[in-house]
Design an enzyme around this catalytic site. Structure first.
Site, PDB file in Angstrom:
ATOM      1  N   THR A 126       0.948  -0.851   0.208  1.00 29.75           N
ATOM      2  CA  THR A 126      -0.081   0.056   0.187  1.00 29.75           C
ATOM      3  C   THR A 126       0.613   1.176   0.312  1.00 29.75           C
ATOM      4  OG1 THR A 126      -1.396  -1.112   1.126  1.00 29.75           O
ATOM      5  CG2 THR A 126      -1.733   1.117   0.867  1.00 29.75           C
ATOM      6  N   HIS A 160      -6.265  -0.256  -7.167  1.00 28.59           N
ATOM      7  CA  HIS A 160      -6.408  -1.222  -5.941  1.00 28.59           C
ATOM      8  C   HIS A 160      -6.856  -2.611  -6.517  1.00 28.59           C
ATOM      9  CE1 HIS A 160      -9.611  -2.890  -3.457  1.00 28.59           C
ATOM     10  NE2 HIS A 160     -10.552  -2.798  -4.411  1.00 28.59           N
TER      11      HIS A 160
HETATM   12  P1  ADP Z   1      -4.306  -1.500  -0.262  1.00 29.51           P
HETATM   13  O1  ADP Z   1      -5.499  -1.206  -1.745  1.00 29.51           O
HETATM   14  O2  ADP Z   1      -3.248  -2.129  -0.211  1.00 29.51           O
HETATM   15  O3  ADP Z   1      -5.096  -2.730  -0.699  1.00 29.51           O
HETATM   16  P2  ADP Z   1      -5.875  -0.495   2.293  1.00 29.51           P
HETATM   17  O4  ADP Z   1      -7.246  -1.433   1.736  1.00 29.51           O
HETATM   18  O5  ADP Z   1      -5.372  -0.923   3.805  1.00 29.51           O
HETATM   19  O6  ADP Z   1      -4.901  -0.728   0.771  1.00 29.51           O
HETATM   20  O7  ADP Z   1      -6.600   0.946   2.037  1.00 29.51           O
HETATM   21  C1  ADP Z   1      -7.216   1.174   0.861  1.00 29.51           C
HETATM   22  C2  ADP Z   1      -6.641   2.849  -0.030  1.00 29.51           C
HETATM   23  O8  ADP Z   1      -6.837   3.941   0.782  1.00 29.51           O
HETATM   24  C3  ADP Z   1      -4.610   2.672   0.104  1.00 29.51           C
HETATM   25  O9  ADP Z   1      -4.548   1.811  -1.083  1.00 29.51           O
HETATM   26  C4  ADP Z   1      -4.596   3.985  -0.071  1.00 29.51           C
HETATM   27  O10 ADP Z   1      -4.659   4.363  -1.504  1.00 29.51           O
HETATM   28  C5  ADP Z   1      -5.559   4.569   0.695  1.00 29.51           C
HETATM   29  N1  ADP Z   1      -4.718   4.639   2.312  1.00 29.51           N
HETATM   30  C6  ADP Z   1      -4.095   3.917   3.507  1.00 29.51           C
HETATM   31  N2  ADP Z   1      -3.839   4.092   4.291  1.00 29.51           N
HETATM   32  C7  ADP Z   1      -3.454   5.522   4.452  1.00 29.51           C
HETATM   33  C8  ADP Z   1      -3.010   6.326   5.319  1.00 29.51           C
HETATM   34  N3  ADP Z   1      -2.330   5.828   6.265  1.00 29.51           N
HETATM   35  N4  ADP Z   1      -3.053   7.666   4.307  1.00 29.51           N
HETATM   36  C9  ADP Z   1      -3.777   8.121   3.890  1.00 29.51           C
HETATM   37  N5  ADP Z   1      -4.394   7.457   2.601  1.00 29.51           N
HETATM   38  C10 ADP Z   1      -4.382   5.588   2.313  1.00 29.51           C
HETATM   39 MG    MG Z   2      -7.654  -3.375   0.154  1.00 29.60          MG
END
Ligand code: ADP
Ligand code: MG
Length: 183
Positions: A126, A160
């Site tokens: 992420t 995503h």
């Molecule tokens: P992923 O997309 O890797 O599955 P998550 O589902 O945990 O990650 O989070 C969804 C999306 O939220 C991330 O891809 C990112 O764009 C955003 N995000 C996650 N954590 C943060 C953070 N601490 N600050 C800002 N944006 C975040």
């Molecule tokens: Mg996710």
């Protein structure tokens, strides 16, 4: 073989940076099949339905953020006004709508053997600085939680990808099926 389907979104920053072809080619060269593909301008309602509302997911977002801040010696309470993972997860989710509706996304349904895990591996972590070289985020993204959070916005990380088979089926129904926006 465990043939799975998974959902990918090329996020608005990926479309704006003309990286759709590059990103698609990485999935194709891994042998995945493109089942569906569409350029969509998402509404805030669709984005709020896309990202889960469950406490489990919100907490996992908060925990991942907390770990990154702790590793880098940064003060998470100063950034978020709280160090509670659930509160942090809620704040992050509230930023996603502006990010994901800032321009069109490309929604993709991909299939293949162990597609969910394989696509996550190709996408990378992420947080771009934690994403391995050779992954999409590791090669093309430069954002970080502290820079994004200081600006009260989401991390720009290009793509995503569904996190599990169950998440993939929910997301495929939302983007390519007919299902009310409740989640
Ligand atoms: P992923 O997309 O890797 O599955 P998550 O589902 O945990 O990650 O989070 C969804 C999306 O939220 C991330 O891809 C990112 O764009 C955003 N995000 C996650 N954590 C943060 C953070 N601490 N600050 C800002 N944006 C975040
Ligand atoms: Mg996710």
């Amino acid at each position: 073989m465990a043939i799975e389907r998974t959902l990918v979104l090329v996020k608005p920053d990926g479309v704006a940076r003309r990286l759709v072809g590059e990103i698609l080619s990485r999935f194709e060269r891994a042998g995945l099949t493109i089942e569906r593909m569409e350029l969509v301008q998402a509404t805030p309602e669709r984005i709020m339905a896309h990202y889960p509302s469950s406490e489990t997911w919100l907490r996992s977002v908060g925990e991942k953020t907390r770990e990154a801040y702790a590793r880098d010696g940064l003060d998470i309470a100063a950034s978020f006004g709280s160090d509670d993972p659930l509160a942090i997860g809620r704040t992050v989710k509230s930023w996603l709508s502006a990010y994901m509706t800032g321009g069109p996304v490309v929604a993709l349904m991909l299939s293949g053997n162990r597609a969910v895990e394989l696509v996550r591996k190709l996408v990378g972590h992420t947080f771009p600085s934690a994403a391995a070289p050779g992954t999409i985020r590791g090669d093309y993204a430069l954002d970080s939680p502290e820079v994004a959070n200081a600006a009260r916005r989401s991390i720009h990380n290009l793509v995503h990808a569904s996190g599990s088979v169950a998440e993939a089926e929910e997301e495929i129904a939302l983007w390519f099926g007919e299902r009310p926006l409740t989640r």
